[in-house]
Enzyme design. Structure first.
Site, PDB file in Angstrom:
ATOM      1  N   PHE A 116       0.826  -1.207   0.000  1.00  0.00           N
ATOM      2  CA  PHE A 116       0.000   0.000   0.000  1.00  0.00           C
ATOM      3  C   PHE A 116       0.861   1.259   0.000  1.00  0.00           C
ATOM      4  O   PHE A 116       0.748   2.116  -0.892  1.00  0.00           O
ATOM      5  CB  PHE A 116      -0.920  -0.036   1.230  1.00  0.00           C
ATOM      6  CG  PHE A 116      -1.825   1.162   1.400  1.00  0.00           C
ATOM      7  CD1 PHE A 116      -2.511   1.696   0.326  1.00  0.00           C
ATOM      8  CD2 PHE A 116      -1.995   1.735   2.651  1.00  0.00           C
ATOM      9  CE1 PHE A 116      -3.360   2.801   0.486  1.00  0.00           C
ATOM     10  CE2 PHE A 116      -2.840   2.827   2.831  1.00  0.00           C
ATOM     11  CZ  PHE A 116      -3.511   3.360   1.744  1.00  0.00           C
ATOM     12  N   ILE A 117       1.751   1.374   0.977  1.00  0.00           N
ATOM     13  CA  ILE A 117       2.604   2.559   1.066  1.00  0.00           C
ATOM     14  C   ILE A 117       3.676   2.532  -0.014  1.00  0.00           C
ATOM     15  O   ILE A 117       3.920   3.527  -0.701  1.00  0.00           O
ATOM     16  CB  ILE A 117       3.251   2.659   2.469  1.00  0.00           C
ATOM     17  CG1 ILE A 117       2.181   2.814   3.548  1.00  0.00           C
ATOM     18  CG2 ILE A 117       4.230   3.824   2.526  1.00  0.00           C
ATOM     19  CD1 ILE A 117       2.707   2.692   4.967  1.00  0.00           C
ATOM     20  N   PRO A 124       4.189   7.094  10.620  1.00  0.00           N
ATOM     21  CA  PRO A 124       2.813   7.385  10.223  1.00  0.00           C
ATOM     22  C   PRO A 124       1.789   6.850  11.218  1.00  0.00           C
ATOM     23  O   PRO A 124       1.978   5.800  11.836  1.00  0.00           O
ATOM     24  CB  PRO A 124       2.672   6.674   8.871  1.00  0.00           C
ATOM     25  CG  PRO A 124       3.692   5.577   8.907  1.00  0.00           C
ATOM     26  CD  PRO A 124       4.832   6.108   9.727  1.00  0.00           C
ATOM     27  N   VAL A 151      -2.817   4.881   8.048  1.00  0.00           N
ATOM     28  CA  VAL A 151      -2.653   5.359   6.675  1.00  0.00           C
ATOM     29  C   VAL A 151      -3.869   4.955   5.841  1.00  0.00           C
ATOM     30  O   VAL A 151      -4.197   3.776   5.718  1.00  0.00           O
ATOM     31  CB  VAL A 151      -1.375   4.792   6.036  1.00  0.00           C
ATOM     32  CG1 VAL A 151      -1.129   5.458   4.678  1.00  0.00           C
ATOM     33  CG2 VAL A 151      -0.170   4.987   6.949  1.00  0.00           C
ATOM     34  N   TYR A 162       2.799  -6.220  16.908  1.00  0.00           N
ATOM     35  CA  TYR A 162       3.247  -5.339  15.833  1.00  0.00           C
ATOM     36  C   TYR A 162       4.008  -4.151  16.416  1.00  0.00           C
ATOM     37  O   TYR A 162       5.085  -3.779  15.929  1.00  0.00           O
ATOM     38  CB  TYR A 162       2.065  -4.866  14.988  1.00  0.00           C
ATOM     39  CG  TYR A 162       2.455  -3.885  13.909  1.00  0.00           C
ATOM     40  CD1 TYR A 162       3.147  -4.318  12.773  1.00  0.00           C
ATOM     41  CD2 TYR A 162       2.148  -2.533  14.019  1.00  0.00           C
ATOM     42  CE1 TYR A 162       3.521  -3.420  11.771  1.00  0.00           C
ATOM     43  CE2 TYR A 162       2.513  -1.629  13.025  1.00  0.00           C
ATOM     44  CZ  TYR A 162       3.197  -2.086  11.912  1.00  0.00           C
ATOM     45  OH  TYR A 162       3.570  -1.190  10.940  1.00  0.00           O
ATOM     46  N   ALA A 199       9.232  -1.974   3.779  1.00  0.00           N
ATOM     47  CA  ALA A 199       8.816  -3.354   4.064  1.00  0.00           C
ATOM     48  C   ALA A 199       8.915  -3.694   5.544  1.00  0.00           C
ATOM     49  O   ALA A 199       9.938  -3.457   6.183  1.00  0.00           O
ATOM     50  CB  ALA A 199       9.663  -4.335   3.254  1.00  0.00           C
ATOM     51  N   SER A 200       7.845  -4.254   6.076  1.00  0.00           N
ATOM     52  CA  SER A 200       7.809  -4.806   7.430  1.00  0.00           C
ATOM     53  C   SER A 200       6.509  -5.578   7.559  1.00  0.00           C
ATOM     54  O   SER A 200       5.465  -5.109   7.107  1.00  0.00           O
ATOM     55  CB  SER A 200       7.864  -3.703   8.490  1.00  0.00           C
ATOM     56  OG  SER A 200       8.049  -4.247   9.787  1.00  0.00           O
ATOM     57  N   LEU A 238      13.106 -10.359   3.429  1.00  0.00           N
ATOM     58  CA  LEU A 238      13.849  -9.475   4.325  1.00  0.00           C
ATOM     59  C   LEU A 238      14.973 -10.193   5.073  1.00  0.00           C
ATOM     60  O   LEU A 238      15.977  -9.579   5.437  1.00  0.00           O
ATOM     61  CB  LEU A 238      12.895  -8.826   5.345  1.00  0.00           C
ATOM     62  CG  LEU A 238      11.927  -7.775   4.815  1.00  0.00           C
ATOM     63  CD1 LEU A 238      10.942  -7.380   5.905  1.00  0.00           C
ATOM     64  CD2 LEU A 238      12.676  -6.555   4.303  1.00  0.00           C
ATOM     65  N   LYS A 295       7.966  -3.179  15.626  1.00  0.00           N
ATOM     66  CA  LYS A 295       8.405  -1.899  15.070  1.00  0.00           C
ATOM     67  C   LYS A 295       9.351  -1.174  16.033  1.00  0.00           C
ATOM     68  O   LYS A 295      10.316  -0.526  15.598  1.00  0.00           O
ATOM     69  CB  LYS A 295       7.202  -1.005  14.762  1.00  0.00           C
ATOM     70  CG  LYS A 295       6.269  -1.537  13.686  1.00  0.00           C
ATOM     71  CD  LYS A 295       6.953  -1.707  12.342  1.00  0.00           C
ATOM     72  CE  LYS A 295       7.181  -0.411  11.618  1.00  0.00           C
ATOM     73  NZ  LYS A 295       7.686  -0.616  10.224  1.00  0.00           N
TER      74      LYS A 295
END
Length: 328
Positions: free
Chosen positions: A20-21, A193, A196, A166, A89-90, A69, A170
């Site tokens: 998406f981003i 962000p 989003v 999550y 990416a994550s 990754l 992060k």
């Protein structure tokens, strides 16, 4: 640090380029004169929608790198030859992970380090890491009368206690990233962000768009410990480019079009879509959150102008309808 001042801009890498981003970052780069973009994607995913962005830009090329990754060698190949990296990416799942360590934490932490090591090896000038408000909150130690800003760090022990995996992934990834960047003299900035929203360029549903979808379908989830506000995906992509190109950019950047309660957002959605069963919250949804219209002061100071929230909601909902995810 700044990109080349000549008309020909150097190659850059976008990780998670077909998400998406990432899709919007690729599109925004093309629209701003970048003609050599490396796109790393998870090997099991399809990047084909990205090539439709090339139609107005016949001189541009997208190079696809299928790279897990955790595959350091594959990540290195994607980074090689690039002056900048946009690390988007994550792992972020719609469902709770079965194994948080394997599904979220390892890919986030080790994947980021793999990318940073490659950036160091190939003398990348600047890395823009997409972190999240999830590395700012939840933070029970934060003064409840103070607006959340970039000095806040998520409490990892609290995340474990409430199983916010999550947020934990992060936060741990960012902690290790800053440690590596400082020890190795790597120019890195992070962007954080909030939720989003906006038009989905990718084929499937992403986690943040699902927040709006579920709200329109009657969900009463208050988004506790994971909400500050909304940012339009177009603004987020522009902000990433701004952070890459602005010599003065440094440190962490909160990216949100204001801070407010999720209940306020739900009320706005219900007013825009009165025919949908949007839940009306009567109690405080997000404790410890102080409202602020210009919370992203650092980004605003660099010149970012936010899209009005109402426009973002309307376009996001239209995108959900266009993909058959939301009834007309």
């Amino acid at each position: 640090m700044a990109t080349s001042s000549s008309s020909t801009k150097e190659a850059v890498l976008v990780t998670g380029a077909n998400g998406f981003i990432g899709s919007w970052v690729v599109k925004t780069l093309l629209e701003n004169g970048y003609t050599d973009i490396h796109c790393s994607i998870h090997p099991s995913t399809d990047p084909s929608h990205l090539f439709s962005f090339l139609d107005p830009f016949p001189e541009a090329k997208l190079s696809i790198f299928r790279a897990d990754l955790l595959d350091a060698a594959a990540i290195s190949k994607a980074v090689e030859g690039c002056a900048g990296v946009f690390h988007v990416a994550s792992p972020c799942t719609l469902e709770d992970p079965k194994d948080p360590e394997l599904d979220l934490i390892q890919p986030a932490v080790q994947g980021t380090l793999n990318m940073l090591r490659a950036a160091k090896e190939f003398n990348v000038r600047r890395v823009v890491v997409t972190s999240s408000i999830s590395s700012l909150i939840p933070n029970p130690k934060w003064d409840e009368n103070k607006v959340i800003d970039e000095t806040s760090w998520t409490d990892t022990d609290f995340c474990k206690s409430v199983q916010k995996w999550y947020s934990l992934s992060k936060t741990l990834a960012e902690i290790d990233a800053w440690k590596f960047a400082k020890e190795n003299g790597l120019d890195m900035v992070t962007i954080h962000p909030s939720t989003v929203l906006g038009t989905m360029l990718q084929p499937g549903l992403n986690a943040s768009s699902a927040v709006l979808l579920q709200l329109l379908q009657g969900s009463n989830n208050p988004q506790e410990h994971q909400w500050l506000g909304v940012i339009d995906v177009r603004d987020l992509a522009k902000a990433q480019l701004l952070l890459f190109e602005s010599p003065a950019a440094s440190g962490r950047y909160l990216a949100t079009n204001g801070i407010y309660q999720f209940s306020e957002f739900a009320l706005k959605v219900s007013q825009l879509f009165p025919d949908y069963p949007v839940y009306r919250f009567t109690e405080l949804t997000n404790r410890g959150i102080v409202s602020c219209k210009d919370a992203a002061k650092k980004l605003i100071g660099l010149g970012l102008v936010f899209t009005p929230l109402e426009e973002t909601i309307l376009e996001s909902a239209q995108s959900l309808k266009a993909k058959g995810l939301l009834s007309q």
